[in-house]
Design an enzyme around this catalytic site. Sequence first.
Site, PDB file in Angstrom:
ATOM      1  N   ILE A 157      56.121 -37.746   3.660  1.00  0.00           N
ATOM      2  CA  ILE A 157      54.913 -37.011   4.045  1.00  0.00           C
ATOM      3  C   ILE A 157      54.097 -36.614   2.823  1.00  0.00           C
ATOM      4  CG2 ILE A 157      54.014 -34.985   5.270  1.00  0.00           C
ATOM      5  CD1 ILE A 157      55.471 -36.938   7.140  1.00  0.00           C
ATOM      6  N   ARG A 178      46.892 -32.774  -1.131  1.00  0.00           N
ATOM      7  CA  ARG A 178      46.558 -32.076   0.113  1.00  0.00           C
ATOM      8  C   ARG A 178      45.063 -32.177   0.440  1.00  0.00           C
ATOM      9  NH1 ARG A 178      50.630 -28.264   0.959  1.00  0.00           N
ATOM     10  NH2 ARG A 178      49.984 -28.248   3.133  1.00  0.00           N
ATOM     11  N   ASP A 237      59.522 -30.022   5.769  1.00  0.00           N
ATOM     12  CA  ASP A 237      59.721 -28.635   5.320  1.00  0.00           C
ATOM     13  C   ASP A 237      61.196 -28.268   5.228  1.00  0.00           C
ATOM     14  OD1 ASP A 237      56.811 -27.297   7.070  1.00  0.00           O
ATOM     15  OD2 ASP A 237      57.041 -28.441   5.230  1.00  0.00           O
ATOM     16  N   CYS A 252      48.165 -28.442  -4.444  1.00  0.00           N
ATOM     17  CA  CYS A 252      49.237 -27.457  -4.587  1.00  0.00           C
ATOM     18  C   CYS A 252      50.421 -28.223  -5.173  1.00  0.00           C
ATOM     19  CB  CYS A 252      49.583 -26.813  -3.257  1.00  0.00           C
ATOM     20  SG  CYS A 252      50.451 -27.923  -2.155  1.00  0.00           S
ATOM     21  N   ARG A 285      55.907 -16.006   0.815  1.00  0.00           N
ATOM     22  CA  ARG A 285      54.820 -16.558   1.635  1.00  0.00           C
ATOM     23  C   ARG A 285      55.337 -16.928   3.022  1.00  0.00           C
ATOM     24  NH1 ARG A 285      51.356 -21.191  -0.872  1.00  0.00           N
ATOM     25  NH2 ARG A 285      50.640 -20.922   1.247  1.00  0.00           N
ATOM     26  N   ARG A 318      46.289 -22.708   1.440  1.00  0.00           N
ATOM     27  CA  ARG A 318      45.536 -23.868   1.911  1.00  0.00           C
ATOM     28  C   ARG A 318      45.245 -23.784   3.402  1.00  0.00           C
ATOM     29  NH1 ARG A 318      45.280 -27.832   0.487  1.00  0.00           N
ATOM     30  NH2 ARG A 318      45.625 -28.819   2.489  1.00  0.00           N
ATOM     31  N   LYS A 370      55.572 -19.003  10.986  1.00  0.00           N
ATOM     32  CA  LYS A 370      54.394 -18.875  10.101  1.00  0.00           C
ATOM     33  C   LYS A 370      53.331 -19.884  10.531  1.00  0.00           C
ATOM     34  CE  LYS A 370      54.452 -20.959   5.921  1.00  0.00           C
ATOM     35  NZ  LYS A 370      53.342 -21.900   5.675  1.00  0.00           N
ATOM     36  N   ASN A 371      53.742 -21.133  10.729  1.00  0.00           N
ATOM     37  CA  ASN A 371      52.774 -22.195  11.008  1.00  0.00           C
ATOM     38  C   ASN A 371      52.328 -22.219  12.463  1.00  0.00           C
ATOM     39  OD1 ASN A 371      52.963 -22.788   8.339  1.00  0.00           O
ATOM     40  ND2 ASN A 371      54.251 -24.601   8.587  1.00  0.00           N
TER      41      ASN A 371
HETATM   42  C1  EPZ Z   1      51.244 -28.552   7.755  1.00  0.00           C
HETATM   43  O1  EPZ Z   1      50.493 -28.792   6.582  1.00  0.00           O
HETATM   44  C2  EPZ Z   1      52.165 -27.381   7.431  1.00  0.00           C
HETATM   45  N1  EPZ Z   1      51.345 -26.203   7.109  1.00  0.00           N
HETATM   46  C3  EPZ Z   1      53.058 -27.749   6.232  1.00  0.00           C
HETATM   47  O2  EPZ Z   1      53.945 -26.672   6.016  1.00  0.00           O
HETATM   48  C4  EPZ Z   1      53.870 -28.988   6.615  1.00  0.00           C
HETATM   49  O3  EPZ Z   1      54.654 -29.381   5.510  1.00  0.00           O
HETATM   50  C5  EPZ Z   1      52.915 -30.128   7.000  1.00  0.00           C
HETATM   51  O4  EPZ Z   1      52.058 -29.698   8.086  1.00  0.00           O
HETATM   52  C6  EPZ Z   1      53.647 -31.374   7.467  1.00  0.00           C
HETATM   53  O5  EPZ Z   1      54.486 -31.082   8.543  1.00  0.00           O
HETATM   54  C7  EPZ Z   1      50.805 -25.489   8.136  1.00  0.00           C
HETATM   55  O6  EPZ Z   1      50.974 -25.801   9.307  1.00  0.00           O
HETATM   56  C8  EPZ Z   1      50.014 -24.277   7.752  1.00  0.00           C
HETATM   57  P1  EPZ Z   1      49.354 -32.500   7.220  1.00  0.00           P
HETATM   58  P2  EPZ Z   1      49.202 -29.757   6.649  1.00  0.00           P
HETATM   59  O7  EPZ Z   1      47.873 -32.437   7.337  1.00  0.00           O
HETATM   60  O8  EPZ Z   1      48.574 -29.668   7.978  1.00  0.00           O
HETATM   61  C9  EPZ Z   1      47.805 -36.045   4.455  1.00  0.00           C
HETATM   62  C10 EPZ Z   1      55.062 -25.063   4.782  1.00  0.00           C
HETATM   63  O9  EPZ Z   1      55.974 -25.207   3.987  1.00  0.00           O
HETATM   64  N2  EPZ Z   1      46.459 -35.577   4.802  1.00  0.00           N
HETATM   65  O10 EPZ Z   1      50.173 -32.712   8.468  1.00  0.00           O
HETATM   66  O11 EPZ Z   1      48.387 -29.489   5.424  1.00  0.00           O
HETATM   67  C11 EPZ Z   1      48.580 -35.014   3.633  1.00  0.00           C
HETATM   68  O12 EPZ Z   1      48.263 -35.141   2.253  1.00  0.00           O
HETATM   69  C12 EPZ Z   1      53.873 -25.987   4.758  1.00  0.00           C
HETATM   70  O13 EPZ Z   1      55.033 -24.208   5.708  1.00  0.00           O
HETATM   71  C13 EPZ Z   1      45.357 -36.284   4.331  1.00  0.00           C
HETATM   72  O14 EPZ Z   1      45.490 -37.272   3.622  1.00  0.00           O
HETATM   73  O15 EPZ Z   1      49.879 -31.190   6.501  1.00  0.00           O
HETATM   74  C14 EPZ Z   1      50.009 -35.357   3.945  1.00  0.00           C
HETATM   75  O16 EPZ Z   1      50.401 -36.434   3.122  1.00  0.00           O
HETATM   76  C15 EPZ Z   1      53.920 -26.887   3.544  1.00  0.00           C
HETATM   77  N3  EPZ Z   1      44.114 -35.853   4.670  1.00  0.00           N
HETATM   78  C16 EPZ Z   1      49.963 -35.822   5.404  1.00  0.00           C
HETATM   79  O17 EPZ Z   1      48.593 -36.156   5.669  1.00  0.00           O
HETATM   80  C17 EPZ Z   1      43.907 -34.751   5.481  1.00  0.00           C
HETATM   81  O18 EPZ Z   1      42.756 -34.410   5.771  1.00  0.00           O
HETATM   82  C18 EPZ Z   1      50.401 -34.783   6.422  1.00  0.00           C
HETATM   83  O19 EPZ Z   1      49.708 -33.600   6.113  1.00  0.00           O
HETATM   84  C19 EPZ Z   1      45.046 -34.030   5.925  1.00  0.00           C
HETATM   85  C20 EPZ Z   1      46.312 -34.466   5.588  1.00  0.00           C
END
Ligand code: EPZ
Length: 419
Positions: free
Chosen positions: A328, A122, A306, A117, A398, A93, A22-23
């Site tokens: 995370i 996020r 995840d 979410c 999803r 998202r 998916k990702n």
């Molecule tokens: C990706 O989300 C994945 N989604 C998530 O999978 C996964 O859990 C996550 O990476 C971590 O591995 C997709 O790839 C579509 P991050 P993402 O930006 O990119 C903070 C699933 O179950 N952050 O790596 O949104 C954030 O809050 C989903 O398939 C900021 O503060 O995650 C988090 O604490 C759930 N500001 C950390 O960084 C930002 O601008 C990592 O988030 C962006 C992120």
Amino acid sequence: MDKIVIEGGLPLEGEIKISGAKNGALPIIAATLLCPGTHIIHNVPDLRDIRTILQLMETFGITWEKADTNTLAINSDNVSSFEASYDLVKTMRASVLVLGPLLARLGQARVSLPGGCAIGARPIDFHMQGLQKLGAQLELEQGYVDAKVNGTLRGNAVYFDIPSVTGTENILMAAVLAEGETVIKNAAREPEIANLIDMLTRMGAKIEGRNTDRLVVRGVKKLVPAEIEIIPDRIETGTFLVAVGAAGGDVNLTNCDPALLPSLFDKLRNTGLYLKEDKNSIRVIRSGPLKSVDIKTMPYPGFPTDLQAQMMALMTLTEGLSVIHENIFENRFMHVAELKRMGADIRVDGGRAIVKGHGKLNGAQVMATDLRASASLVIAGLAAQGITEVSRVYHLDRGYDDIVGKLSAVGAKIWREKE
Ligand code: EPZ
């Protein structure tokens, strides 16, 4: 709304074919905005989130068709609109991934802020700061990010405080058509990013540092449509490995890539599972008692956040103590209350959950709260004594392609009912 009903206690035996990631598919579908022509994408999973992003892409003028069961042909000749509306973005998202490619292609984008979410606030501040570094002007108004650039984006150095997965993907897609060189430091290293880099490279992009935390992009003037295969879904793979740990049995996972889960295999072997990896299959057997292990979620190649909820369900079935650190996301323990309804003994203390295993769970009515939490409840139901009903399974749909069919095919007593 549907619910999933599971009669627990049956071991799993047989073969499960893993779907595409998916990702991996979401950013690659967004990348087709970058240039006109027809792009071919293979091994696309049949998921609600894929249907959502395709619906969003259609609002920009993209057309697409299923060239085969899991193959999409996406045509992006006529990309004219650039607004991603709240009613679509709030359901997924990852829609934020259209921001970079729309800016690169049209010089303009209006994308609703995704909002929070179940698992956390996020924010997308890293995405916005990175795009501003590339010369975009971004304004926030009425819950939308209004982005525009005079002329083209310009290469620059972008540093991530946290290695954001979609943040890295967004900046990569913006940088490939920017003037000059972009260096992304502390980039995320998830395998789905390498899958996107392979797609962008086939489109003519110049990117160095694949699989490292330092990516160097030399902007080009023009890209061409490309063809790519989505990598296997490592989180679906891990989910089924844990499911066999919970239910017991002997299952062969095919169309998967063990190399994508470097931090999971030792953990699972330490819990007592037998794992035999081949190039694109994994045999998993659990026949004896489970042993507890501690988990710390970290950015790739650390233990994937995840898979945290799924491992927690497994730890409730040991006779030991397991400490799980979620590093995370700030609120990714929504499955704890539901597992406790099944008799689990779990104490949450900030970002840490202490699981005291009692060797068994009892079936109960539980509610899915987010995608991976719902997977952990299904896993718990497979092992529990009696009947478990998981409501709000739209969360599961999803990110899991036919999980009920895949589990039924290996002997689970699991079915869907109208709620
Ligand atoms: C990706 O989300 C994945 N989604 C998530 O999978 C996964 O859990 C996550 O990476 C971590 O591995 C997709 O790839 C579509 P991050 P993402 O930006 O990119 C903070 C699933 O179950 N952050 O790596 O949104 C954030 O809050 C989903 O398939 C900021 O503060 O995650 C988090 O604490 C759930 N500001 C950390 O960084 C930002 O601008 C990592 O988030 C962006 C992120």
